[in-house]
Design a protein around this motif. Structure first.
Motif, PDB file in Angstrom:
ATOM      1  N   ALA A 119       1.002  -1.210   0.053  1.00  0.00           N
ATOM      2  CA  ALA A 119       0.001  -0.070   0.002  1.00  0.00           C
ATOM      3  C   ALA A 119       0.873   1.384  -0.059  1.00  0.00           C
ATOM      4  O   ALA A 119       0.678   2.322  -0.883  1.00  0.00           O
ATOM      5  CB  ALA A 119      -0.923  -0.128   1.162  1.00  0.00           C
ATOM      6  N   SER A 120       1.887   1.290   0.721  1.00  0.00           N
ATOM      7  CA  SER A 120       2.975   2.293   0.800  1.00  0.00           C
ATOM      8  C   SER A 120       3.763   2.528  -0.291  1.00  0.00           C
ATOM      9  O   SER A 120       3.539   3.768  -0.890  1.00  0.00           O
ATOM     10  CB  SER A 120       3.901   2.186   1.932  1.00  0.00           C
ATOM     11  N   LEU A 121       4.016   1.476  -1.201  1.00  0.00           N
ATOM     12  CA  LEU A 121       4.664   1.680  -2.605  1.00  0.00           C
ATOM     13  C   LEU A 121       3.662   2.136  -3.714  1.00  0.00           C
ATOM     14  O   LEU A 121       3.986   2.938  -4.198  1.00  0.00           O
ATOM     15  CB  LEU A 121       5.141   0.253  -3.053  1.00  0.00           C
ATOM     16  N   ARG A 122       2.489   1.698  -3.482  1.00  0.00           N
ATOM     17  CA  ARG A 122       1.402   2.204  -4.485  1.00  0.00           C
ATOM     18  C   ARG A 122       1.225   3.630  -4.156  1.00  0.00           C
ATOM     19  O   ARG A 122       0.982   4.377  -5.205  1.00  0.00           O
ATOM     20  CB  ARG A 122      -0.108   1.284  -4.438  1.00  0.00           C
ATOM     21  N   LYS A 123       1.137   4.227  -3.099  1.00  0.00           N
ATOM     22  CA  LYS A 123       0.916   5.437  -2.770  1.00  0.00           C
ATOM     23  C   LYS A 123       2.134   6.290  -3.246  1.00  0.00           C
ATOM     24  O   LYS A 123       1.955   7.207  -3.679  1.00  0.00           O
ATOM     25  CB  LYS A 123       0.673   5.802  -1.277  1.00  0.00           C
ATOM     26  N   GLN A 124       3.243   5.817  -3.208  1.00  0.00           N
ATOM     27  CA  GLN A 124       4.269   6.834  -3.421  1.00  0.00           C
ATOM     28  C   GLN A 124       4.469   6.443  -5.176  1.00  0.00           C
ATOM     29  O   GLN A 124       4.892   7.521  -5.744  1.00  0.00           O
ATOM     30  CB  GLN A 124       5.722   5.975  -2.934  1.00  0.00           C
ATOM     31  N   ALA A 125       4.209   5.337  -5.843  1.00  0.00           N
ATOM     32  CA  ALA A 125       4.077   5.349  -7.237  1.00  0.00           C
ATOM     33  C   ALA A 125       3.090   6.553  -7.823  1.00  0.00           C
ATOM     34  O   ALA A 125       3.167   6.962  -8.812  1.00  0.00           O
ATOM     35  CB  ALA A 125       3.697   3.964  -7.791  1.00  0.00           C
ATOM     36  N   LYS A 126       1.735   6.652  -7.028  1.00  0.00           N
ATOM     37  CA  LYS A 126       0.818   7.392  -7.500  1.00  0.00           C
ATOM     38  C   LYS A 126       1.174   8.768  -7.282  1.00  0.00           C
ATOM     39  O   LYS A 126       1.101   9.601  -8.157  1.00  0.00           O
ATOM     40  CB  LYS A 126      -0.289   7.286  -6.763  1.00  0.00           C
ATOM     41  N   THR A 127       1.935   9.112  -6.294  1.00  0.00           N
ATOM     42  CA  THR A 127       2.573  10.491  -6.096  1.00  0.00           C
ATOM     43  C   THR A 127       3.430  10.698  -7.146  1.00  0.00           C
ATOM     44  O   THR A 127       3.448  12.010  -7.682  1.00  0.00           O
ATOM     45  CB  THR A 127       2.950  10.674  -4.746  1.00  0.00           C
ATOM     46  N   ARG A 128       4.394   9.630  -7.489  1.00  0.00           N
ATOM     47  CA  ARG A 128       5.251  10.218  -8.605  1.00  0.00           C
ATOM     48  C   ARG A 128       4.662  10.372  -9.944  1.00  0.00           C
ATOM     49  O   ARG A 128       4.903  11.164 -10.696  1.00  0.00           O
ATOM     50  CB  ARG A 128       6.266   8.963  -8.758  1.00  0.00           C
ATOM     51  N   GLU A 129       3.482   9.779 -10.075  1.00  0.00           N
ATOM     52  CA  GLU A 129       2.885   9.777 -11.381  1.00  0.00           C
ATOM     53  C   GLU A 129       2.125  11.047 -11.732  1.00  0.00           C
ATOM     54  O   GLU A 129       2.094  11.721 -12.707  1.00  0.00           O
ATOM     55  CB  GLU A 129       1.893   8.712 -11.419  1.00  0.00           C
ATOM     56  N   ASP A 130       1.698  11.542 -10.477  1.00  0.00           N
ATOM     57  CA  ASP A 130       1.135  12.760 -10.491  1.00  0.00           C
ATOM     58  C   ASP A 130       1.915  14.063 -10.577  1.00  0.00           C
ATOM     59  O   ASP A 130       1.593  15.257 -11.110  1.00  0.00           O
ATOM     60  CB  ASP A 130       0.149  12.930  -8.994  1.00  0.00           C
ATOM     61  N   GLU A 131       3.178  13.900 -10.313  1.00  0.00           N
ATOM     62  CA  GLU A 131       4.344  14.982 -10.496  1.00  0.00           C
ATOM     63  C   GLU A 131       4.487  15.115 -11.825  1.00  0.00           C
ATOM     64  O   GLU A 131       4.481  15.008 -13.039  1.00  0.00           O
ATOM     65  CB  GLU A 131       5.474  14.600  -9.700  1.00  0.00           C
TER      66      GLU A 131
END
Length: 131
Positions: A119-131
């Protein structure tokens, strides 16, 4: 007075003379009633005795509850050995199952940690995609 029976079975009025016919027959009926009552008591006691002989009691010698005879002692020893082996097998099975439970609990904790990491990695991946 009720009178007494002479040695030959005839009733006397207490003086040794034969009793009157009516008192003799009433005495005879009374004695027959007593005999019948005693027969019923004896029959009941026999029935109780038979019933008790069929049902072994815990304290009776040779019964299941009291291994006083040698054959009962041998039987009890055999039963004890069988039950000890069963207990040993069950204890070993219990140890194995407890080990499995411990392993499954550890696996459950690891799975929970991995889900949190995922869940933490998905959250990090999502924030990177949003950047």
């Amino acid at each position: 007075s009720l009178g007494r029976l002479r040695g030959n079975g005839t009733a006397t009025g207490g003086t040794g003379a034969p009793a009157s016919k009516s008192s003799s027959s009433s005495r005879e009926k009374e004695l027959e009633g007593v005999v019948e009552a005693l027969r019923r008591v004896v029959d009941k006691l026999k029935a109780d005795n038979d019933r008790l002989m069929r049902v072994p009691t815990a304290g009776a010698p040779g019964s299941a509850g009291n291994p006083s005879s040698s054959s009962s002692l041998v039987d009890w020893s055999k039963k004890l050995a069988v039950e000890k082996r069963k207990a040993e097998r069950l204890e070993e099975e219990n140890r194995l199952l407890q080990g499995r439970v411990k392993g499954l609990e550890e696996a459950g904790v690891q799975a929970s940690q991995r889900l949190q990491q995922l869940a933490s990695l998905r959250k990090q991946a999502k924030t990177r995609e949003d950047e």
